[in-house]
Design a protein around this motif. Structure first.
Motif, PDB file in Angstrom:
ATOM      1  N   ASP A  72     -39.653  34.017  25.760  1.00  0.00           N
ATOM      2  CA  ASP A  72     -40.648  33.041  25.328  1.00  0.00           C
ATOM      3  C   ASP A  72     -40.961  33.188  23.841  1.00  0.00           C
ATOM      4  O   ASP A  72     -41.082  32.198  23.119  1.00  0.00           O
ATOM      5  CB  ASP A  72     -41.934  33.165  26.147  1.00  0.00           C
ATOM      6  CG  ASP A  72     -41.771  32.708  27.581  1.00  0.00           C
ATOM      7  OD1 ASP A  72     -40.746  32.064  27.904  1.00  0.00           O
ATOM      8  OD2 ASP A  72     -42.675  33.007  28.387  1.00  0.00           O
ATOM      9  N   PHE A  73     -41.102  34.432  23.384  1.00  0.00           N
ATOM     10  CA  PHE A  73     -41.403  34.675  21.975  1.00  0.00           C
ATOM     11  C   PHE A  73     -40.287  34.141  21.076  1.00  0.00           C
ATOM     12  O   PHE A  73     -40.552  33.477  20.071  1.00  0.00           O
ATOM     13  CB  PHE A  73     -41.616  36.174  21.722  1.00  0.00           C
ATOM     14  CG  PHE A  73     -41.962  36.496  20.294  1.00  0.00           C
ATOM     15  CD1 PHE A  73     -43.248  36.310  19.817  1.00  0.00           C
ATOM     16  CD2 PHE A  73     -40.996  36.980  19.422  1.00  0.00           C
ATOM     17  CE1 PHE A  73     -43.570  36.601  18.498  1.00  0.00           C
ATOM     18  CE2 PHE A  73     -41.301  37.268  18.107  1.00  0.00           C
ATOM     19  CZ  PHE A  73     -42.597  37.078  17.641  1.00  0.00           C
ATOM     20  N   LEU A  74     -39.051  34.421  21.437  1.00  0.00           N
ATOM     21  CA  LEU A  74     -37.912  33.945  20.649  1.00  0.00           C
ATOM     22  C   LEU A  74     -37.891  32.420  20.610  1.00  0.00           C
ATOM     23  O   LEU A  74     -37.704  31.817  19.549  1.00  0.00           O
ATOM     24  CB  LEU A  74     -36.593  34.478  21.216  1.00  0.00           C
ATOM     25  CG  LEU A  74     -36.376  35.985  21.144  1.00  0.00           C
ATOM     26  CD1 LEU A  74     -35.063  36.359  21.823  1.00  0.00           C
ATOM     27  CD2 LEU A  74     -36.413  36.480  19.727  1.00  0.00           C
ATOM     28  N   SER A  75     -38.093  31.808  21.757  1.00  0.00           N
ATOM     29  CA  SER A  75     -38.062  30.351  21.858  1.00  0.00           C
ATOM     30  C   SER A  75     -39.194  29.701  21.067  1.00  0.00           C
ATOM     31  O   SER A  75     -38.966  28.765  20.296  1.00  0.00           O
ATOM     32  CB  SER A  75     -38.143  29.949  23.335  1.00  0.00           C
ATOM     33  OG  SER A  75     -38.181  28.555  23.458  1.00  0.00           O
ATOM     34  N   GLU A  76     -40.405  30.198  21.254  1.00  0.00           N
ATOM     35  CA  GLU A  76     -41.573  29.615  20.589  1.00  0.00           C
ATOM     36  C   GLU A  76     -41.506  29.740  19.072  1.00  0.00           C
ATOM     37  O   GLU A  76     -42.091  28.936  18.354  1.00  0.00           O
ATOM     38  CB  GLU A  76     -42.853  30.278  21.105  1.00  0.00           C
ATOM     39  CG  GLU A  76     -43.174  29.919  22.534  1.00  0.00           C
ATOM     40  CD  GLU A  76     -44.274  30.793  23.134  1.00  0.00           C
ATOM     41  OE1 GLU A  76     -44.907  31.578  22.407  1.00  0.00           O
ATOM     42  OE2 GLU A  76     -44.478  30.680  24.363  1.00  0.00           O
ATOM     43  N   ASN A  77     -40.800  30.762  18.587  1.00  0.00           N
ATOM     44  CA  ASN A  77     -40.736  31.014  17.150  1.00  0.00           C
ATOM     45  C   ASN A  77     -39.377  30.676  16.540  1.00  0.00           C
ATOM     46  O   ASN A  77     -39.131  30.967  15.376  1.00  0.00           O
ATOM     47  CB  ASN A  77     -41.103  32.476  16.866  1.00  0.00           C
ATOM     48  CG  ASN A  77     -42.558  32.740  17.187  1.00  0.00           C
ATOM     49  OD1 ASN A  77     -43.437  32.377  16.416  1.00  0.00           O
ATOM     50  ND2 ASN A  77     -42.823  33.328  18.345  1.00  0.00           N
TER      51      ASN A  77
ATOM     52  N   GLU B  18     -31.281  37.274  14.534  1.00  0.00           N
ATOM     53  CA  GLU B  18     -32.345  37.305  13.536  1.00  0.00           C
ATOM     54  C   GLU B  18     -33.452  38.271  13.965  1.00  0.00           C
ATOM     55  O   GLU B  18     -33.930  39.081  13.165  1.00  0.00           O
ATOM     56  CB  GLU B  18     -32.911  35.897  13.345  1.00  0.00           C
ATOM     57  CG  GLU B  18     -33.968  35.795  12.285  1.00  0.00           C
ATOM     58  CD  GLU B  18     -34.498  34.371  12.125  1.00  0.00           C
ATOM     59  OE1 GLU B  18     -35.185  34.143  11.132  1.00  0.00           O
ATOM     60  OE2 GLU B  18     -34.239  33.516  12.998  1.00  0.00           O
ATOM     61  N   PHE B  19     -33.840  38.187  15.223  1.00  0.00           N
ATOM     62  CA  PHE B  19     -34.863  39.083  15.756  1.00  0.00           C
ATOM     63  C   PHE B  19     -34.405  40.533  15.623  1.00  0.00           C
ATOM     64  O   PHE B  19     -35.161  41.391  15.142  1.00  0.00           O
ATOM     65  CB  PHE B  19     -35.141  38.728  17.218  1.00  0.00           C
ATOM     66  CG  PHE B  19     -36.221  39.548  17.853  1.00  0.00           C
ATOM     67  CD1 PHE B  19     -37.557  39.192  17.713  1.00  0.00           C
ATOM     68  CD2 PHE B  19     -35.914  40.669  18.612  1.00  0.00           C
ATOM     69  CE1 PHE B  19     -38.568  39.945  18.299  1.00  0.00           C
ATOM     70  CE2 PHE B  19     -36.907  41.428  19.203  1.00  0.00           C
ATOM     71  CZ  PHE B  19     -38.232  41.072  19.048  1.00  0.00           C
TER      72      PHE B  19
END
Length: 70
Positions: A11-16, A22-23
């Motif tokens: 969710d964090f990856l998708s939302e941002n 990159e992460f």
């Protein structure tokens, strides 16, 4: 908030709009490590969780599933 680390991270990856690569680069791990987390094969340790919190200015509680707030 209830949820697995994999779901929280996804969710964090998708939302941002972060790619796995990159992460991973921002927290100093290999993209393959992020893939293992997303596939529930591993979870980050203390130092990595700390790096995630610092790199993205997000509370560790968020990544631990203790809060919905970044």
């Amino acid at each position: 908030m209830e949820g697995s680390f994999a779901k929280i991270l996804e969710d964090f990856l998708s939302e941002n709009n972060f790619s796995r690569s990159e992460f991973a680069r921002k927290i100093g791990v290999r993209p393959s490590q992020v893939s293992e987390w997303l596939h529930c094969k591993a979870k980050p340790g203390y130092d990595t969780l700390k790096a995630m919190s610092k790199a993205f200015n997000v509370s560790a509680d968020y990544f631990l599933g203790l809060t919905d707030e970044y």
